[in-house]
Design a protein around this motif. Structure first.
Motif, short mmCIF file in Angstrom:
data_model
loop_
_atom_site.label_atom_id
_atom_site.label_comp_id
_atom_site.label_asym_id
_atom_site.label_seq_id
_atom_site.Cartn_x
_atom_site.Cartn_y
_atom_site.Cartn_z
N GLU A 114 0.83 -1.21 0.00
CA GLU A 114 0.00 0.00 0.00
C GLU A 114 0.87 1.26 0.00
O GLU A 114 0.60 2.21 -0.73
N ALA A 115 1.93 1.28 0.80
CA ALA A 115 2.83 2.44 0.83
C ALA A 115 3.50 2.64 -0.53
O ALA A 115 3.65 3.77 -1.00
N GLN A 116 3.90 1.55 -1.17
CA GLN A 116 4.51 1.66 -2.49
C GLN A 116 3.52 2.17 -3.52
O GLN A 116 3.88 2.98 -4.38
N ARG A 117 2.27 1.74 -3.42
CA ARG A 117 1.24 2.22 -4.34
C ARG A 117 1.02 3.72 -4.17
O ARG A 117 0.97 4.47 -5.14
N ILE A 118 0.94 4.17 -2.92
CA ILE A 118 0.74 5.59 -2.65
C ILE A 118 1.94 6.39 -3.13
O ILE A 118 1.79 7.46 -3.75
N ASN A 119 3.14 5.89 -2.87
CA ASN A 119 4.36 6.56 -3.30
C ASN A 119 4.39 6.73 -4.82
O ASN A 119 4.72 7.80 -5.33
N GLU A 120 4.04 5.67 -5.53
CA GLU A 120 4.02 5.72 -7.00
C GLU A 120 2.98 6.71 -7.50
O GLU A 120 3.21 7.46 -8.44
N GLU A 121 1.82 6.72 -6.85
CA GLU A 121 0.76 7.65 -7.22
C GLU A 121 1.22 9.10 -7.02
O GLU A 121 1.02 9.95 -7.89
N LEU A 122 1.85 9.37 -5.89
CA LEU A 122 2.35 10.72 -5.62
C LEU A 122 3.47 11.10 -6.59
O LEU A 122 3.54 12.24 -7.06
N ARG A 123 4.32 10.15 -6.91
CA ARG A 123 5.41 10.40 -7.88
C ARG A 123 4.82 10.73 -9.25
O ARG A 123 5.28 11.66 -9.91
N SER A 124 3.81 9.99 -9.67
CA SER A 124 3.18 10.25 -10.96
C SER A 124 2.54 11.63 -11.00
O SER A 124 2.66 12.35 -11.99
#
Length: 109
Positions: free
Chosen positions: A93-103
């Protein structure tokens, strides 16, 4: 507006629909009902209850239980297996959020 009715086909396509009885879930996992109860006691999965009070499991819950079974079969104590799976889920979940914020950040520059 009346509530939307869910067709039978939609229920079977829904990973969260509690379609499996404890006995069927245990059989599918090659586990015992006691193993499934232990996962509930360790708060890894919380089955829904039928109107008669029987535990019902979803496909999503069976995948989690299957992962727990793999760890336990490899010698990991059930308490540790449950904690590992919870941590894996939190990391995902943290990786998904991180990727979303990066995008979002890349698209706004």
């Amino acid at each position: 507006m009346p509530p939307r009715s869910t067709s039978t086909a939609d229920k079977f396509d829904d990973d969260d629909y509690p379609a499996y009885t404890m006995g069927r879930a245990a059989e599918m996992l090659g586990a015992t009902p006691a193993f499934l109860r232990a996962l509930g006691e360790h708060r890894l999965i919380t089955p829904l209850r039928s109107e008669g009070g029987h535990r019902r499991y979803s496909r999503y819950q069976l995948r989690i239980a299957g992962r727990a079974r793999e760890l336990v079969d490899a010698g990991t104590p059930i308490e540790a297996a449950c904690r590992i799976i919870i941590l894996e889920d939190q990391l995902e979940e943290a990786q998904r959020i991180n990727e979303e914020l990066r995008s979002r950040s890349e698209s706004s520059t």
